[in-house]
Motif scaffolding. Sequence first.
Motif, short mmCIF file in Angstrom:
data_model
loop_
_atom_site.label_atom_id
_atom_site.label_comp_id
_atom_site.label_asym_id
_atom_site.label_seq_id
_atom_site.Cartn_x
_atom_site.Cartn_y
_atom_site.Cartn_z
N PHE A 157 0.79 -1.30 -0.12
CA PHE A 157 -0.10 -0.17 0.01
C PHE A 157 0.79 1.23 -0.21
N VAL A 158 2.16 1.09 -0.18
CA VAL A 158 3.08 2.30 -0.17
C VAL A 158 3.42 2.64 -1.70
N ARG A 159 3.39 3.61 -2.19
CA ARG A 159 3.80 4.00 -3.43
C ARG A 159 4.92 5.13 -3.47
N ARG A 160 5.83 4.55 -4.42
CA ARG A 160 7.13 5.47 -4.49
C ARG A 160 7.05 6.23 -5.63
N VAL A 161 7.33 7.62 -5.45
CA VAL A 161 7.36 8.61 -6.63
C VAL A 161 8.69 8.54 -7.45
N GLU A 162 8.49 9.16 -8.59
CA GLU A 162 9.60 9.18 -9.55
C GLU A 162 10.76 9.99 -8.93
N PRO A 163 12.08 9.57 -9.18
CA PRO A 163 13.31 10.43 -8.52
C PRO A 163 13.14 11.70 -8.72
N GLY A 164 13.56 12.62 -7.84
CA GLY A 164 13.54 14.09 -8.18
C GLY A 164 12.47 14.84 -7.18
N LYS A 165 11.34 14.16 -7.03
CA LYS A 165 10.31 14.65 -6.28
C LYS A 165 10.86 14.96 -4.87
N GLN A 166 10.17 16.27 -4.07
CA GLN A 166 10.29 16.50 -3.00
C GLN A 166 9.10 16.78 -2.40
N LEU A 167 9.20 16.24 -1.06
CA LEU A 167 7.46 16.43 -0.40
C LEU A 167 7.02 17.81 -0.21
N VAL A 168 7.86 18.71 0.15
CA VAL A 168 7.29 20.07 0.31
C VAL A 168 6.58 20.65 -0.93
N SER A 169 7.45 20.51 -2.05
CA SER A 169 6.85 21.04 -3.62
C SER A 169 5.63 20.24 -3.95
N MET A 170 5.55 18.77 -3.59
CA MET A 170 4.35 17.93 -3.86
C MET A 170 3.41 18.69 -3.19
N LEU A 171 3.53 18.95 -1.81
CA LEU A 171 2.40 19.47 -0.82
C LEU A 171 1.95 20.74 -1.59
N ARG A 172 2.73 21.74 -2.04
CA ARG A 172 2.53 23.04 -2.48
C ARG A 172 1.61 22.80 -3.98
N ALA A 173 2.02 21.73 -4.54
CA ALA A 173 1.38 21.61 -5.76
C ALA A 173 -0.16 20.86 -5.58
N GLY A 174 -0.37 20.43 -4.60
CA GLY A 174 -1.61 19.72 -4.27
C GLY A 174 -1.41 18.16 -4.47
N GLU A 175 -0.13 17.72 -4.99
CA GLU A 175 -0.13 16.45 -5.50
C GLU A 175 -0.24 15.39 -3.95
N ILE A 176 -0.17 15.85 -3.04
CA ILE A 176 -0.12 15.02 -1.76
C ILE A 176 -1.00 15.80 -0.79
N ASP A 177 -1.68 15.34 0.21
CA ASP A 177 -2.61 16.27 1.08
C ASP A 177 -2.09 16.47 2.35
N ALA A 178 -1.11 15.80 2.83
CA ALA A 178 -0.38 16.05 4.05
C ALA A 178 1.23 15.57 3.97
N ALA A 179 2.26 15.97 4.63
CA ALA A 179 3.46 15.41 4.72
C ALA A 179 3.90 15.26 6.04
N ILE A 180 4.71 14.22 6.29
CA ILE A 180 5.60 14.15 7.67
C ILE A 180 6.82 14.54 7.30
N LEU A 181 7.18 15.31 8.08
CA LEU A 181 8.72 15.78 7.97
C LEU A 181 9.27 15.93 9.36
N GLY A 182 10.81 15.86 9.63
CA GLY A 182 11.22 15.47 10.79
C GLY A 182 12.14 16.89 11.10
N ASN A 183 13.35 17.03 11.09
CA ASN A 183 14.28 17.92 11.24
C ASN A 183 13.99 18.92 9.95
#
Length: 303
Positions: A157-183
């Motif tokens: 049930f886990v999907r890997r996106v293509e290389p080069g993608k970044q979570l924050v930019s995906m969040l801004r673009a609406g490609e993901i609804d939420a993101a888990i980030l640490g440091n």
Amino acid sequence: MNTATQPLKLKTALKTYPHTRALKAGELTDLAIELAFEDVEPIHRAFAPMARHQAYDVSELAIVTYLQAKACGKPVVLLPAVVAARFQQGCIIYDARNGTLDVSSLAGKKVGVRAYSQTTGMWVRAILEKTYGVPLDQIEWITIEGAHLEEYRDPPFVRRVEPGKQLVSMLRAGEIDAAILGNDLPDEPGLEPLIDDAAAADRAWYALHRYVPINHVVVVTKTLADTHPHAVRAVYDLLCRGKASVAAENAGKPDKLLFGYDALRGPLEETLAFCEQQQLLPRKLSVDEILADSIGILGEAGR
């Protein structure tokens, strides 16, 4: 100097924290060992080499990475020393510019995390499920990296996106609804914590569980433990002295630096349960199996 009296040089990867600063500055020393620190930034870049190939004699390691390494038979030995821990409920964010979102509406959404096996992700998922009743199997988990252990395979049930993608930019673009980030949590207007008043929620979690979620521990190689147990005792003693050096400034706060077998047993049991529930381990582990690797070396000093 006779070589027999020279300190044993240990290749070491530890991040600079208040409690490790004196060790890394050479202000806390032990005549038996010399900690030869490698410059690894960010510290998580040391985790895969250590877990896969034991690239260091002594290394900081994410708790999930350690548990996966142990379950896969890697020759690494846990010391009962937590060097990084944090409250986690502020680590899941969303872009409020794309609309409102809260924990009650996560089912059916896409949530990004650097790797499914990332320790911060494990903690946030555990909190979402146990505290808020979020059905984890109804979320589409999106990752940009794999695990530190080559043997581990993400659940289906886990999907890997293509290389080069970044979570924050995906969040801004609406490609993901939420993101888990640490440091790497961004300080950007519009990117908001998903959990309202995360600090208060963390205090409530602590009141129930009585420990701060563990992020990073310290491990040594089995070779070092087998051939130079005195050096392992010296490493642990230095870590204890490092914690003691910041005791005054941490007084009255939740203890983020759990040391000793007694302090770690309960948190480790719960961490193992969360990892098993999230399909992070290839086999069942027990706390006794984990602690057995070093208890014969540290004995009462590790209590």
